[in-house]
Design a protein around this motif. Structure first.
Motif, short mmCIF file in Angstrom:
data_model
loop_
_atom_site.label_atom_id
_atom_site.label_comp_id
_atom_site.label_asym_id
_atom_site.label_seq_id
_atom_site.Cartn_x
_atom_site.Cartn_y
_atom_site.Cartn_z
N ALA A 173 0.71 -1.24 0.01
CA ALA A 173 -0.07 -0.12 -0.09
C ALA A 173 0.68 1.22 0.10
O ALA A 173 0.45 2.29 -0.57
N GLN A 174 2.04 1.32 0.60
CA GLN A 174 3.02 2.38 0.52
C GLN A 174 4.43 1.72 0.65
O GLN A 174 4.60 0.69 1.19
N ASP A 175 5.32 2.52 -0.01
CA ASP A 175 6.68 2.07 -0.02
C ASP A 175 7.47 3.52 0.41
O ASP A 175 7.01 4.68 0.37
N ILE A 176 8.55 3.03 0.66
CA ILE A 176 9.63 4.10 1.01
C ILE A 176 10.89 3.69 0.61
O ILE A 176 11.31 2.42 0.83
N GLN A 177 11.72 4.80 0.05
CA GLN A 177 13.21 4.39 -0.39
C GLN A 177 14.26 4.67 0.60
O GLN A 177 14.03 5.44 1.48
N ILE A 178 14.99 3.52 0.87
CA ILE A 178 16.27 3.88 1.72
C ILE A 178 17.14 5.10 1.40
O ILE A 178 17.46 4.83 0.14
N PRO A 179 17.45 6.10 2.04
CA PRO A 179 18.34 6.98 1.37
C PRO A 179 19.51 6.60 0.76
O PRO A 179 20.23 5.77 1.23
N ALA A 180 19.96 7.12 -0.21
CA ALA A 180 21.14 6.60 -0.93
C ALA A 180 22.39 7.57 -0.30
O ALA A 180 23.73 6.86 -0.87
N ASN A 181 22.18 8.10 0.51
CA ASN A 181 23.60 9.12 0.99
C ASN A 181 23.83 8.66 2.38
O ASN A 181 24.64 9.35 3.06
N GLN A 182 23.43 7.48 2.86
CA GLN A 182 23.72 7.14 4.31
C GLN A 182 24.66 5.93 4.48
O GLN A 182 24.46 4.85 3.64
N PHE A 183 25.62 6.26 5.17
CA PHE A 183 26.69 4.85 5.33
C PHE A 183 27.37 4.50 3.97
O PHE A 183 27.61 3.28 4.01
N SER A 184 27.42 5.37 2.99
CA SER A 184 27.83 4.94 1.70
C SER A 184 29.37 4.62 1.83
O SER A 184 29.81 3.78 0.99
N ASP A 185 30.28 4.83 2.95
CA ASP A 185 31.40 4.56 3.08
C ASP A 185 31.70 3.32 3.74
O ASP A 185 32.76 2.64 4.03
N ILE A 186 30.58 2.57 4.14
CA ILE A 186 30.37 1.47 4.94
C ILE A 186 30.10 0.46 4.02
O ILE A 186 28.85 0.21 3.85
N GLU A 187 30.96 -0.64 3.55
CA GLU A 187 30.71 -1.60 2.57
C GLU A 187 29.66 -2.50 3.23
O GLU A 187 28.75 -2.74 2.41
N ASP A 188 29.65 -2.81 4.56
CA ASP A 188 28.51 -3.85 4.92
C ASP A 188 27.12 -3.20 4.99
O ASP A 188 26.14 -3.99 5.44
N LEU A 189 27.09 -1.85 4.43
CA LEU A 189 25.49 -1.26 4.86
C LEU A 189 25.36 -0.47 3.57
O LEU A 189 24.06 -0.37 2.99
N ASN A 190 26.29 -0.36 2.33
CA ASN A 190 26.06 0.61 1.42
C ASN A 190 25.21 -0.19 0.27
O ASN A 190 24.71 0.35 -0.49
N TYR A 191 25.06 -1.53 0.54
CA TYR A 191 24.22 -2.52 -0.55
C TYR A 191 22.63 -2.06 -0.37
O TYR A 191 21.92 -2.22 -1.24
N LEU A 192 22.50 -1.54 0.70
CA LEU A 192 20.91 -1.11 1.09
C LEU A 192 20.65 0.45 0.31
O LEU A 192 19.58 0.58 0.14
N ASN A 193 21.65 1.14 0.01
CA ASN A 193 21.33 2.41 -0.30
C ASN A 193 20.49 2.53 -1.86
O ASN A 193 20.96 1.70 -2.61
N GLY A 194 19.47 3.47 -1.66
CA GLY A 194 18.78 3.50 -2.49
C GLY A 194 17.69 2.64 -2.89
O GLY A 194 17.05 2.77 -4.02
N LYS A 195 17.57 1.62 -2.06
CA LYS A 195 16.81 0.44 -2.52
C LYS A 195 15.25 0.80 -2.01
O LYS A 195 15.17 0.99 -0.86
N PRO A 196 14.11 0.16 -2.45
CA PRO A 196 12.90 0.42 -1.78
C PRO A 196 12.64 -0.38 -0.62
O PRO A 196 13.25 -1.71 -0.71
#
Length: 466
Positions: free
Chosen positions: A347-370
């Motif tokens: 019913a609703q979606d939200i995108q994970i911000p693309a500019n958060q923890f981009s320098d942390i390899e173990d988290l940057n795979y989430l960036n920009g994904k709904p």
């Protein structure tokens, strides 16, 4: 419409020890399923058969009556309190949780468009009732009391408290405007009270048990009072019912689900896990637990033989319970069958911000994904791990969470339960185990006529043979 995927039940996916040879199972059971489905629908109007819930999706007169009442009171009440328990509560709550804003009660009157907040009082705990009454405005509160017999101790005690509260807070002539009763059309304790006090009333139809009552006034009145479309609910049921009336096992998903559950129960898969991947559908799991447990857990079969049968339903919600129960599901005993519910379009979606923890390899795979992509990945991975660990599972695919498809989900599960009961050779519509506990409660509370059960209820006398 809603679809059933049972591929992960097969021996090809989970192995011969824990899976089914589906082609053979279906072939061996086609005739039996044909007889069960044909007989069930042939008896849907039969007095005393407890199958009239099959007609509720076609009751246009009820929908018109409920819509008219809802329109007549719209804007008058800021709060609605439903007094009921079990089947008088769980279905309506599942509908509202699924179909309204997830934080409905926190919205302003304007955001709710004049529809009321809702509260379900389904316990006899003062810690639930007292704080609720303290925050309500009697001028703006509607109570909906639901009891077919009018003797349900939990519901009627709460109703007595609510009625007294209204009588102390409002002019006598105004009290009746704040109470709606849903009860038997002619008999029971609540019916004469409602008639005498001139409450607005709606009927619990004959031969409709509590856990199969979600599509009569029991579940539909709370829904329509909060703005849910009854037309969409009934359209969903009617469209699916054309499929479920088909006695051909190959074309009937409710019959397929029932046969799979029954066949695996016979192979010692005695626990039925129901796990929707949707925050909105979490309370459908609670409703399913009652439907499955109270319908199928029985001491005797239809011939009166003592059998003590019944799969144990377990509530789970994705993804929350991946961090709670999935360890057990994957590596615990091989005694479970799983029903997942997946939702195609949130019913609703939200995108994970693309500019958060981009320098942390173990988290940057989430960036920009709904978030919907993450939810789907979580579902797919859990289902894959369950399958890899040889745990039989099937999935109900729901295109989206709306009135049309949620109605189909609940109706399919009702029909599946009835067919499963027939396969097990028991009556899925009675509840003698619940009735005995009710009688003990009456005895302990001093109800006239139950004095002979006091000693048993206190544990002072053996109840063997009861």
């Amino acid at each position: 419409m809603i679809k059933l995927d049972y591929g992960n039940i097969s021996v090809n996916k989970v192995g011969a020890t824990h899976g089914l040879n589906l082609e053979q199972v279906f072939k061996d059971s086609e005739g039996r399923i044909r007889d069960i489905v044909s007989q069930m629908y042939a008896e849907k109007d039969q007095a005393g058969g407890w199958k009239r819930w099959l007609n509720l999706g076609y009751d246009q007169a009820l929908a018109d009556e409920l819509n008219a009442y809802a329109q007549s009171v719209k804007g008058r009440f800021s709060d609605m309190v439903i007094l009921g328990i079990g089947g008088s509560s769980l279905g309506g709550y599942a509908l509202l949780r699924a179909l309204l804003h997830p934080y409905w009660n926190q919205l302003s009157d304007a955001q709710r468009q004049g529809f009321p907040r809702y509260y379900f009082v389904e316990n006899v705990d003062g810690d639930q009732i007292n704080p609720l009454m303290e925050m309500l405005d009697p001028q703006r509160t509607l109570f909906v009391v639901i009891s077919k017999s009018g003797t349900t101790a939990e519901t009627m005690s709460a109703f007595m408290i609510a009625k007294d509260w209204l009588e102390r807070k409002l002019p006598p002539e105004k009290v009746k405007e704040h109470i709606v009763a849903i009860t038997d059309a002619k008999t029971g304790v609540l019916r004469p009270v409602a008639d005498k006090e001139q409450y607005q009333t709606f009927e619990v139809p004959d031969d409709v048990g509590g856990r199969f009552s979600v599509f009569c006034a029991v579940g539909l009145l709370p829904a329509v009072l909060c703005g849910v479309s009854l037309a969409e609910i009934q359209n969903g049921i009617r469209d699916l019912d054309k499929v479920l009336q088909n006695p051909d096992l190959q074309q009937n998903p409710a019959a397929q689900g029932a046969l799979i559950q029954y066949s695996l129960y016979e192979r010692d898969k005695r626990i039925s896990v129901f796990m929707p991947y949707s925050f909105r559908l979490a309370s459908v799991s609670d409703w399913y637990v009652q439907l499955w447990a109270e319908s199928l857990g029985k001491k005797t079969d239809l011939q009166g033989n003592t059998v003590h049968v019944g799969p144990t339903p377990v509530r789970a919600v994705g993804v929350t319970d991946q961090h709670s129960q999935v360890q057990l599901f994957n590596e615990g005993p091989f005694d479970k069958v799983f029903t997942f519910v997946s939702v195609g379009k949130p019913a609703q979606d939200i995108q994970i911000p693309a500019n958060q923890f981009s320098d942390i390899e173990d988290l940057n795979y989430l960036n920009g994904k709904p978030m919907s992509q993450l939810m789907q990945a979580e579902f797919d991975s859990t289902r894959a791990s369950i399958t890899a660990n040889q745990r039989p599972n099937m999935t109900l695919h729901l295109p989206q969470v709306d009135a049309y498809h949620v109605a189909q989900l609940l109706y399919l599960l009702e029909v599946q339960t009835a067919i499963a009961g027939a396969l097990m050779g028991i009556d899925p519509f009675d509840q003698p185990g619940v009735e005995l506990a009710k009688k003990y409660t009456y005895a302990l509370m001093g109800r006239k006529g139950y004095e002979n059960l006091v000693a048993e209820a206190r544990g002072e006398k053996s109840a063997i043979g009861v």
